[in-house]
Design a protein around this motif. Structure first.
Motif, PDB file in Angstrom:
ATOM      1  N   THR A  16      56.208  32.442 -35.501  1.00 22.71           N
ATOM      2  CA  THR A  16      56.287  33.968 -35.285  1.00 22.71           C
ATOM      3  C   THR A  16      55.812  34.477 -33.815  1.00 22.71           C
ATOM      4  OG1 THR A  16      55.298  34.238 -37.794  1.00 22.71           O
ATOM      5  CG2 THR A  16      54.855  36.093 -36.170  1.00 22.71           C
ATOM      6  N   TYR A  17      56.506  35.472 -33.460  1.00 19.21           N
ATOM      7  CA  TYR A  17      56.353  35.888 -31.945  1.00 19.21           C
ATOM      8  C   TYR A  17      55.968  37.493 -32.272  1.00 19.21           C
ATOM      9  CZ  TYR A  17      58.698  31.556 -30.674  1.00 19.21           C
ATOM     10  OH  TYR A  17      58.867  30.368 -30.281  1.00 19.21           O
ATOM     11  N   PHE A  18      55.323  37.823 -31.344  1.00 19.88           N
ATOM     12  CA  PHE A  18      55.042  39.375 -31.317  1.00 19.88           C
ATOM     13  C   PHE A  18      55.868  40.041 -30.257  1.00 19.88           C
ATOM     14  CE2 PHE A  18      51.788  37.219 -33.515  1.00 19.88           C
ATOM     15  CZ  PHE A  18      51.625  38.016 -34.560  1.00 19.88           C
ATOM     16  N   LEU A  19      56.270  41.300 -30.206  1.00 19.39           N
ATOM     17  CA  LEU A  19      56.852  42.189 -29.345  1.00 19.39           C
ATOM     18  C   LEU A  19      56.164  43.572 -29.267  1.00 19.39           C
ATOM     19  CD1 LEU A  19      60.504  42.361 -28.469  1.00 19.39           C
ATOM     20  CD2 LEU A  19      59.384  44.381 -29.091  1.00 19.39           C
ATOM     21  N   ARG A  20      55.998  44.171 -28.145  1.00 19.45           N
ATOM     22  CA  ARG A  20      55.439  45.480 -28.084  1.00 19.45           C
ATOM     23  C   ARG A  20      55.897  46.069 -26.767  1.00 19.45           C
ATOM     24  NH1 ARG A  20      49.039  44.234 -27.410  1.00 19.45           N
ATOM     25  NH2 ARG A  20      48.864  46.237 -26.608  1.00 19.45           N
ATOM     26  N   GLN A  21      55.792  47.379 -26.707  1.00 12.36           N
ATOM     27  CA  GLN A  21      56.205  48.159 -25.627  1.00 12.36           C
ATOM     28  C   GLN A  21      55.877  47.597 -24.302  1.00 12.36           C
ATOM     29  OE1 GLN A  21      58.783  50.331 -25.265  1.00 12.36           O
ATOM     30  NE2 GLN A  21      58.136  50.941 -22.975  1.00 12.36           N
ATOM     31  N   SER A  22      54.428  47.311 -24.135  1.00 15.19           N
ATOM     32  CA  SER A  22      53.557  46.986 -22.873  1.00 15.19           C
ATOM     33  C   SER A  22      53.805  45.215 -22.948  1.00 15.19           C
ATOM     34  CB  SER A  22      52.417  47.718 -22.693  1.00 15.19           C
ATOM     35  OG  SER A  22      51.507  47.350 -23.782  1.00 15.19           O
ATOM     36  N   GLY A  23      54.321  44.743 -23.915  1.00  9.73           N
ATOM     37  CA  GLY A  23      54.361  43.157 -23.676  1.00  9.73           C
ATOM     38  C   GLY A  23      54.754  42.605 -22.337  1.00  9.73           C
ATOM     39  N   ASN A  24      53.898  41.456 -21.970  1.00  7.06           N
ATOM     40  CA  ASN A  24      54.320  40.785 -20.719  1.00  7.06           C
ATOM     41  C   ASN A  24      54.573  39.396 -21.044  1.00  7.06           C
ATOM     42  OD1 ASN A  24      52.079  39.264 -21.245  1.00  7.06           O
ATOM     43  ND2 ASN A  24      50.706  40.482 -20.226  1.00  7.06           N
ATOM     44  N   GLY A  25      55.020  39.127 -22.178  1.00  7.26           N
ATOM     45  CA  GLY A  25      55.309  37.555 -22.350  1.00  7.26           C
ATOM     46  C   GLY A  25      54.430  36.432 -22.098  1.00  7.26           C
ATOM     47  N   PHE A  40      62.334  39.598 -24.810  1.00  7.14           N
ATOM     48  CA  PHE A  40      63.344  39.542 -26.162  1.00  7.14           C
ATOM     49  C   PHE A  40      64.972  39.483 -25.541  1.00  7.14           C
ATOM     50  CE2 PHE A  40      65.742  41.259 -29.735  1.00  7.14           C
ATOM     51  CZ  PHE A  40      65.237  40.612 -30.731  1.00  7.14           C
ATOM     52  N   ASN A  41      65.292  40.435 -24.859  1.00  5.37           N
ATOM     53  CA  ASN A  41      66.661  40.242 -24.488  1.00  5.37           C
ATOM     54  C   ASN A  41      67.108  39.249 -23.600  1.00  5.37           C
ATOM     55  OD1 ASN A  41      66.751  42.729 -26.106  1.00  5.37           O
ATOM     56  ND2 ASN A  41      66.522  43.856 -24.192  1.00  5.37           N
ATOM     57  N   THR A  42      66.215  38.307 -23.067  1.00  6.75           N
ATOM     58  CA  THR A  42      66.481  37.172 -22.270  1.00  6.75           C
ATOM     59  C   THR A  42      66.985  35.999 -23.002  1.00  6.75           C
ATOM     60  OG1 THR A  42      64.981  38.014 -20.474  1.00  6.75           O
ATOM     61  CG2 THR A  42      65.493  35.721 -20.574  1.00  6.75           C
ATOM     62  N   ALA A  43      68.084  35.627 -22.726  1.00  8.14           N
ATOM     63  CA  ALA A  43      68.704  34.474 -23.504  1.00  8.14           C
ATOM     64  C   ALA A  43      67.897  32.950 -23.231  1.00  8.14           C
ATOM     65  CB  ALA A  43      70.205  34.132 -23.007  1.00  8.14           C
ATOM     66  N   GLY A  44      67.281  33.311 -22.389  1.00 13.69           N
ATOM     67  CA  GLY A  44      66.334  31.822 -22.121  1.00 13.69           C
ATOM     68  C   GLY A  44      65.378  31.687 -23.063  1.00 13.69           C
ATOM     69  N   ILE A  57      62.528  31.987 -29.588  1.00 15.07           N
ATOM     70  CA  ILE A  57      63.021  32.616 -30.842  1.00 15.07           C
ATOM     71  C   ILE A  57      64.196  31.676 -31.401  1.00 15.07           C
ATOM     72  CG2 ILE A  57      63.935  34.887 -31.946  1.00 15.07           C
ATOM     73  CD1 ILE A  57      62.617  36.202 -29.495  1.00 15.07           C
ATOM     74  N   GLY A  58      64.263  31.482 -32.812  1.00 12.98           N
ATOM     75  CA  GLY A  58      65.482  30.650 -33.198  1.00 12.98           C
ATOM     76  C   GLY A  58      65.479  30.731 -34.769  1.00 12.98           C
ATOM     77  N   PRO A  59      66.389  30.156 -35.136  1.00 15.36           N
ATOM     78  CA  PRO A  59      66.622  30.110 -36.648  1.00 15.36           C
ATOM     79  C   PRO A  59      65.048  29.741 -37.462  1.00 15.36           C
ATOM     80  CG  PRO A  59      68.511  28.962 -35.757  1.00 15.36           C
ATOM     81  CD  PRO A  59      67.506  29.192 -34.819  1.00 15.36           C
ATOM     82  N   LEU A  76      66.895  46.532 -28.225  1.00 15.01           N
ATOM     83  CA  LEU A  76      66.476  45.005 -28.392  1.00 15.01           C
ATOM     84  C   LEU A  76      68.099  44.432 -28.591  1.00 15.01           C
ATOM     85  CD1 LEU A  76      63.515  45.075 -30.762  1.00 15.01           C
ATOM     86  CD2 LEU A  76      63.720  44.723 -28.357  1.00 15.01           C
ATOM     87  N   VAL A  77      68.300  43.449 -28.071  1.00 15.49           N
ATOM     88  CA  VAL A  77      69.708  42.649 -28.244  1.00 15.49           C
ATOM     89  C   VAL A  77      69.433  41.392 -28.503  1.00 15.49           C
ATOM     90  CG1 VAL A  77      71.912  42.089 -26.904  1.00 15.49           C
ATOM     91  CG2 VAL A  77      70.447  44.189 -26.511  1.00 15.49           C
ATOM     92  N   VAL A  78      69.875  40.890 -29.751  1.00  9.32           N
ATOM     93  CA  VAL A  78      69.866  39.627 -30.604  1.00  9.32           C
ATOM     94  C   VAL A  78      70.424  38.705 -29.628  1.00  9.32           C
ATOM     95  CG1 VAL A  78      70.114  38.353 -32.457  1.00  9.32           C
ATOM     96  CG2 VAL A  78      69.223  40.639 -32.487  1.00  9.32           C
ATOM     97  N   GLN A  79      70.083  37.412 -29.302  1.00  6.39           N
ATOM     98  CA  GLN A  79      70.763  36.738 -28.361  1.00  6.39           C
ATOM     99  C   GLN A  79      71.337  35.282 -28.917  1.00  6.39           C
ATOM    100  OE1 GLN A  79      71.400  37.338 -25.040  1.00  6.39           O
ATOM    101  NE2 GLN A  79      70.428  39.214 -25.720  1.00  6.39           N
ATOM    102  N   GLN A  80      70.684  35.094 -30.324  1.00  4.71           N
ATOM    103  CA  GLN A  80      71.440  33.932 -31.056  1.00  4.71           C
ATOM    104  C   GLN A  80      71.319  34.263 -32.617  1.00  4.71           C
ATOM    105  OE1 GLN A  80      72.353  30.918 -29.827  1.00  4.71           O
ATOM    106  NE2 GLN A  80      71.782  31.134 -27.816  1.00  4.71           N
TER     107      GLN A  80
END
Length: 142
Positions: A16-25, A40-44, A57-59, A76-80
């Protein structure tokens, strides 16, 4: 024509990963170190395999979109893709998680989106979700 398949919730998430407007990863498996939309939008930051603890993030994984900092202003753009209906990638809103724009599934399949608010677009709540069911790209709303 592909048949529609149904599953019972909750899904058995690997990570489980979290995402927020001010997230820094900095620690995306925690709410404090959540991904931002750019992360989130970074393919790597995405994986193709069914692997636990790969920190991508994966299956079988889910991304919980938090409502702490207000509306997510970057699309948000899904990469996989997920692998199949039993191992999708889930994007799940918590609280009043709101996006300025619909999630772009980017031609990917086996993606589950649930519990997100889209002002002016669509309200998904109370277990309702949109699921990309199969490789045809057909979207089904429940």
């Amino acid at each position: 024509m592909a048949s529609i398949q149904y599953r019972l919730l909750p899904y058995p998430y690997l990570e489980t990963y979290f995402l927020r407007q001010s997230g820094n990863g900095s620690a995306p498996k925690t709410e404090a170190g959540a991904f931002g939309a750019t992360d989130f939008n970074t393919a790597g930051n995405w994986a193709t395999g069914w692997v636990a603890n790969d920190n991508k993030i994966g299956p079988g994984d889910r991304v919980v979109v938090l409502d702490y900092d207000g509306t997510i202003t970057t699309q948000l753009v899904v990469q996989q893709s997920g692998l199949d209906v039993g191992r999708p990638i889930t994007i799940q809103g918590r609280g009043f998680a709101t996006l300025d724009e619909m999630v772009n599934e980017n031609g990917k399949v086996f993606i589950v989106i649930e519990g997100l608010l889209y002002p002016g677009y669509l309200l998904l709540e109370g277990g309702g979700h949109i699921t990309l069911e199969d490789g045809t790209g057909a979207i089904k709303q429940e």
